[in-house]
Design a protein around this motif. Structure first.
Motif, mmCIF file in Angstrom:
data_model
loop_
_atom_site.group_PDB
_atom_site.id
_atom_site.type_symbol
_atom_site.label_atom_id
_atom_site.label_comp_id
_atom_site.label_asym_id
_atom_site.label_seq_id
_atom_site.Cartn_x
_atom_site.Cartn_y
_atom_site.Cartn_z
ATOM 1 N N VAL A 103 84.508 26.767 82.302
ATOM 2 C CA VAL A 103 84.386 27.407 83.606
ATOM 3 C C VAL A 103 85.122 26.562 84.636
ATOM 4 N N LEU A 104 85.975 27.220 85.422
ATOM 5 C CA LEU A 104 86.721 26.572 86.490
ATOM 6 C C LEU A 104 86.464 27.307 87.787
ATOM 7 N N CYS A 105 86.901 26.714 88.899
ATOM 8 C CA CYS A 105 86.928 27.425 90.163
ATOM 9 C C CYS A 105 88.168 27.003 90.928
ATOM 10 N N VAL A 106 88.593 27.848 91.850
ATOM 11 C CA VAL A 106 89.828 27.634 92.588
ATOM 12 C C VAL A 106 89.693 28.317 93.942
ATOM 13 N N ALA B 226 70.262 12.992 77.638
ATOM 14 C CA ALA B 226 71.011 13.772 76.662
ATOM 15 C C ALA B 226 71.466 15.095 77.229
ATOM 16 N N GLN B 227 70.778 15.602 78.215
ATOM 17 C CA GLN B 227 71.193 16.850 78.839
ATOM 18 C C GLN B 227 72.193 16.516 79.937
ATOM 19 N N SER B 228 73.429 16.323 79.531
ATOM 20 C CA SER B 228 74.467 15.908 80.470
ATOM 21 C C SER B 228 74.889 17.093 81.306
ATOM 22 N N ALA B 229 74.507 17.100 82.555
ATOM 23 C CA ALA B 229 74.842 18.203 83.448
ATOM 24 C C ALA B 229 76.327 18.165 83.769
ATOM 25 N N PRO B 230 76.943 19.317 84.017
ATOM 26 C CA PRO B 230 78.373 19.344 84.324
ATOM 27 C C PRO B 230 78.665 18.792 85.722
ATOM 28 N N GLU B 231 79.807 18.138 85.857
ATOM 29 C CA GLU B 231 80.279 17.661 87.148
ATOM 30 C C GLU B 231 81.669 18.232 87.386
ATOM 31 N N PRO B 232 81.972 18.683 88.591
ATOM 32 C CA PRO B 232 83.316 19.188 88.869
ATOM 33 C C PRO B 232 84.368 18.105 88.671
ATOM 34 N N VAL B 233 85.470 18.470 88.044
ATOM 35 C CA VAL B 233 86.599 17.566 87.836
ATOM 36 C C VAL B 233 87.829 18.208 88.452
ATOM 37 N N ALA B 234 88.471 17.506 89.388
ATOM 38 C CA ALA B 234 89.641 18.063 90.062
ATOM 39 C C ALA B 234 90.790 18.223 89.076
ATOM 40 N N ASP C 225 93.844 30.856 97.224
ATOM 41 C CA ASP C 225 95.308 30.784 97.203
ATOM 42 C C ASP C 225 95.810 29.905 96.072
ATOM 43 N N GLY C 226 94.927 29.452 95.178
ATOM 44 C CA GLY C 226 95.345 28.662 94.035
ATOM 45 C C GLY C 226 95.208 27.166 94.212
ATOM 46 N N THR C 227 94.736 26.677 95.336
ATOM 47 C CA THR C 227 94.581 25.244 95.541
ATOM 48 C C THR C 227 93.176 24.791 95.169
ATOM 49 N N SER C 228 93.001 23.459 95.132
ATOM 50 C CA SER C 228 91.695 22.823 94.884
ATOM 51 C C SER C 228 91.085 23.273 93.567
ATOM 52 N N ARG C 229 91.904 23.514 92.586
ATOM 53 C CA ARG C 229 91.398 23.946 91.285
ATOM 54 C C ARG C 229 90.613 22.819 90.640
ATOM 55 N N ARG C 230 89.469 23.178 90.052
ATOM 56 C CA ARG C 230 88.661 22.161 89.400
ATOM 57 C C ARG C 230 87.874 22.733 88.236
ATOM 58 N N LEU C 231 87.600 21.843 87.301
ATOM 59 C CA LEU C 231 86.826 22.191 86.118
ATOM 60 C C LEU C 231 85.352 21.958 86.403
ATOM 61 N N LEU C 232 84.531 22.976 86.155
ATOM 62 C CA LEU C 232 83.096 22.862 86.401
ATOM 63 C C LEU C 232 82.299 22.533 85.146
ATOM 64 N N ILE D 202 86.769 31.108 93.931
ATOM 65 C CA ILE D 202 86.790 32.074 92.834
ATOM 66 C C ILE D 202 86.490 31.288 91.562
ATOM 67 N N ALA D 203 85.391 31.606 90.908
ATOM 68 C CA ALA D 203 85.044 30.977 89.634
ATOM 69 C C ALA D 203 85.526 31.871 88.501
ATOM 70 N N TYR D 204 85.911 31.244 87.393
ATOM 71 C CA TYR D 204 86.421 32.029 86.270
ATOM 72 C C TYR D 204 86.260 31.245 84.973
ATOM 73 N N THR D 205 86.269 31.971 83.870
ATOM 74 C CA THR D 205 86.114 31.401 82.539
ATOM 75 C C THR D 205 87.423 31.534 81.788
ATOM 76 N N THR D 206 87.831 30.463 81.088
ATOM 77 C CA THR D 206 89.038 30.502 80.269
ATOM 78 C C THR D 206 88.712 30.105 78.843
ATOM 79 N N ALA D 207 89.607 30.502 77.923
ATOM 80 C CA ALA D 207 89.452 30.201 76.501
ATOM 81 C C ALA D 207 90.629 29.354 76.061
ATOM 82 N N PRO D 208 90.516 28.008 76.113
ATOM 83 C CA PRO D 208 91.642 27.152 75.728
ATOM 84 C C PRO D 208 92.128 27.440 74.315
ATOM 85 N N GLY D 209 93.444 27.593 74.189
ATOM 86 C CA GLY D 209 94.029 27.878 72.889
ATOM 87 C C GLY D 209 93.694 29.236 72.348
#
Length: 774
Positions: free
Chosen positions: A172-175, A75-83, A178-185, A158-165
């Motif tokens: 939490v994402l990281c990139v 039940a404790q689903s750990a986060p996985e990076p998503v490209a 230079d803006g490449t390899s962006r992924r959702l953490l 560079i890790a950062y937090t966004t607020a969708p909508g």
């Protein structure tokens, strides 16, 4: 009732000018510092991010393990990076806002480049640029507001937090820089929220905290003690509980004992109020260490059911210990967690405010904290740790009489710290050496003065909002704000504070011909003798002897504090010939722990009287016209606005309540559980204190309302649901009063988009001006 022809102030489209759309992005300019291998960003038009794994779905990871080696519950689903698709834009993105703001800086390992948040496109987005160059580039062109930024110690992410909508659920994402390899953490699933923690010293993982369902095995058996379980242990804590039954948030289970001066314990966090079986899937906060490359399974650091906050603030260099901040407002704690077995080796109270509360010395035997344990004002505290993280005691090593230590940043070499002191609302910067063997300061009691060490650094503006150390011990990067400028990023060079070229200039803070107003401090006294505080802004062109129409603006929190910073709302009101008085009533920070706690429970009635006493102060001083007083505020200030209109109905001609609570019982039933726990400490228990909450609610006295009221709310606000504004406006209209609701689209509890902020402040100023004009 929030969007129809009967509500002319409610927009049917977003804002006045739209948000604008950036053209298709060209490759970002090569601003790489020497020695950094950053690939070029791919061209990509601006648009909302969608999880689109490159090359198909990512390979599944093995089940996460706890620090002790056991497999975590499913039940404790750990986060996985998503490209995600690359999302970067060149530095010459059209600059819609000349007087833009730059804030929340984080530097690369050399201290030469800064990642930061900037709203020059109208939305707070992720940018990066050199401290001494004017070529910043946009790293994520998606329109979701960015709220936090952290550059990895090795400079690769560079890790950062966004607020969708624009809402309150974040991810939490990281990139790459230079803006490449962006992924959702973390935080990509519906209804799940995530926020950013620290990086590991070797950059192999970043800490994230996310909401998730509690493991089914953590059954609750009663209010007095946690049940036995065979599930993997997680750290103990010393605070209370929150559970939810659909009607209200229930609190008050017996707290577990804190363990600063006894043998370390391993205790599972559960227990509760005997909720029925169908309520056992309550929300849990869980903190993980996540590999941004996706090559290693996430590691569970800590987990707590019903927790209001849980953030990993620092890791020791050998990754054996974690510093975790937990607890509701007013009862924050710092925990030291031994990662090998999940043991909490000690805890101590820490101050509210900035969540980055401290860190470890290089050898892991000293923990440096910003704490007000046993003190009236927060100080720099040194905690001695044993070889296995045992808590051996703590002492204050730097303190100032009457001043809170507001921000703490440890030097990268571990031998110095940068301190920001809050001196009655104005920041004072100091760089001090760190010596674990230094003697404790004299006077560590609640009201005893003591002195700090180190020379003060002169600042060009009044308030520091963030400190970032660099390899140069005396050259940190600062986020500064002030009464005459927009937020900007500065860096110290040979003792002088220099503005980064990409931060807006002071002269661009406001349109030509309308210079900012520098406020003056006022010190009202409450009717019970308690000294209060605040800042008064005088509209330009008015003589000192002329009483003016005046707006009392009440801040949120309640623990926030009025600071001398340029507020575009105040500038709008002043331009209409309206003075502004921004007071600090009891419950505000910056005046000591006793002042913060003076509004607890029934003390809130005195806080309502403080509003009237502040209005009387500016009237008696000859500053304000008693016939033309307005009141407005946001969040808790919105609650105070509605309450002041019904407790003191003859005092104010008009009110503007922004994201305020009109009924504390319906607020508890609808708010986020984590916020409910913090709010219960301030306002009262939603079950045991229902009568008190009813008595404190503006809706209970709405028959006394006499003034017209404008309510403003973000449509995605889950901290204070929109219902709170709707029911107050409806009640006012049913009593024949003029009342409107302005609903801002794509906003939550904070208004982050430039067009919505502009619409809000113009609508509020129009409303007040129309009703106080004589």
């Amino acid at each position: 009732m929030a969007a129809d022809a009967r509500h002319p102030l409610t927009p049917t489209v977003r804002g006045e000018e739209g948000t604008g759309t950036a053209p298709a992005a060209a490759p970002a300019p090569d601003t790489r510092p020497p020695g950094h291998e950053w690939p070029q960003a791919a061209a990509r038009p601006r648009g909302r991010a969608r999880p689109e794994p490159a090359g198909g779905p990512p390979a599944p990871h093995p089940p996460p393990e706890t620090a002790g080696g056991a497999t975590a519950p499913a039940a404790q689903s750990a986060p996985e990076p998503v490209a995600l698709p690359d999302s970067a834009a060149p530095h010459d993105v059209p600059q819609r806002l000349v007087a833009h703001g730059c804030w929340y800086p984080s530097t690369d390992p050399d201290g030469r480049y800064v990642a930061f948040i900037c709203d020059r496109t109208g939305v707070p987005q992720l940018w990066a640029g050199p401290v001494d160059g004017d070529q910043p580039h946009l790293l994520d062109a998606d329109p979701d507001p960015v709220t936090e930024v952290s550059w990895s110690p090795d400079g690769r992410w560079i890790a950062y937090t966004t607020a969708p909508g624009g809402g309150e659920l974040t991810r939490v994402l990281c990139v790459r820089p230079d803006g490449t390899s962006r992924r959702l953490l973390a935080g990509g699933e519906p209804g799940v929220s995530a926020h950013l923690g620290c990086w590991s010293p070797d950059s192999s993982a970043v800490a994230v905290t996310m909401t998730e369902p509690a493991p089914a095995g953590l059954a609750r058996t009663g209010p007095d003690r946690p049940a036995a379980t065979t599930e993997p242990p997680v750290p103990a804590h010393s605070g209370g509980w929150t559970e939810r039954d659909g009607r209200a948030v229930l609190l008050g289970a017996a707290p577990l004992a804190s363990v600063p001066h006894q043998e370390p314990q391993r205790t599972v966090l559960h227990g509760g109020l005997g909720a029925p079986p169908d309520e056992q899937e309550h929300r849990t906060l869980a903190a993980y260490l996540v590999d941004p490359e996706g090559g290693a399974a996430p590691v569970l650091v800590a987990s707590e059911g019903g927790a209001p906050t849980l953030r990993v603030c620092a890791l020791s260099r050998d990754r054996s210990l974690a510093l975790v901040r937990r607890g509701p407002r007013g009862r924050r704690e710092a925990l030291v967690v031994r990662l090998r077995d999940g043991t909490v080796t000690g805890s101590v109270r820490v101050a509210d405010g900035d969540p980055w509360i401290g860190g470890f010395a290089p050898d892991g035997r000293t923990l440096w904290l910003r704490s007000d344990a046993g003190r009236e004002f927060a100080a720099l505290v040194a905690v001695r740790l044993g070889p296995r993280g045992q808590w051996l005691g703590h002492r204050a090593v730097a303190a100032r009489p009457g001043c809170d230590l507001e921000l703490l940043a440890l030097g990268r070499d571990g031998r110095s710290a940068v301190l920001s002191w809050n001196a009655r609302g104005v920041s004072e910067l100091e760089i001090v050496p760190l010596d674990p063997a230094a003697p404790a300061v004299r006077g560590t009691g609640p009201h005893e003065p003591s002195a700090a060490t180190g020379p003060a650094v002169e600042l060009p503006h009044e308030v520091i909002t963030r400190l970032v150390p660099t390899p140069s011990a005396d050259g940190p990067v600062l986020a500064l704000s002030g009464s005459r400028r927009r937020p900007g990023v500065w860096w110290l060079h040979q003792g002088a504070a220099l503005r980064t070229p990409w931060s807006s200039r002071d002269e661009d803070a406001v349109p030509p011909g309308r210079p900012p107003v520098r406020p003056v401090p006022l010190r009202p006294v409450a009717r019970d003798g308690l000294p209060l505080g605040g800042w008064y802004y005088r509209a330009p062109g008015r003589s000192a002897q002329e009483p003016a129409p005046c707006v009392l603006h009440l801040h949120g929190g309640p623990e926030e504090q009025e600071r001398p910073m340029l507020d575009p709302l105040y500038h709008e009101l002043l331009g209409r010939g309206l003075d502004v008085f921004a007071p600090d009533v009891r419950g505000s920070s910056g005046y000591g722990r006793s002042f913060v706690d003076a509004d607890l429970g029934e003390g809130r009635f005195a806080a309502l009287d403080d509003v009237a006493d502040c209005a009387a102060h500016v009237v008696v001083a000859g500053l304000a016209d008693p016939r033309r007083l307005a009141v407005m505020g946001r969040s808790y200030g919105g609650y105070l606005t509605m309450a002041s209109l019904v407790w003191h109905p003859e005092l104010f001609r008009v009110g503007v309540a922004v994201c305020g609570m009109s009924d504390l019982n319906t607020f508890f039933a609808g708010t986020e559980p984590w916020l409910a726990e913090s709010a219960a400490h301030k306002y009262g228990h939603p079950e045991r204190d229902r009568d008190l909450l009813r008595a404190l609610s503006p809706m209970s006295r709405v028959d006394a309302l006499r003034a017209p009221v404008l309510a403003v709310h973000g449509e995605h606000d889950t901290n204070v649901p929109v219902r709170e504004s709707e029911q107050f406006v409806r009640a006012a209209r049913e009593r024949g009063l003029e009342a409107e609701l302005l609903l801002l689209h794509e906003e939550g509890h904070e208004f982050r988009r430039a067009d919505n902020r502009r619409l809000f402040r113009r609508s509020a100023a129009d409303w007040i001006q129309r009703h106080v004009a004589v």
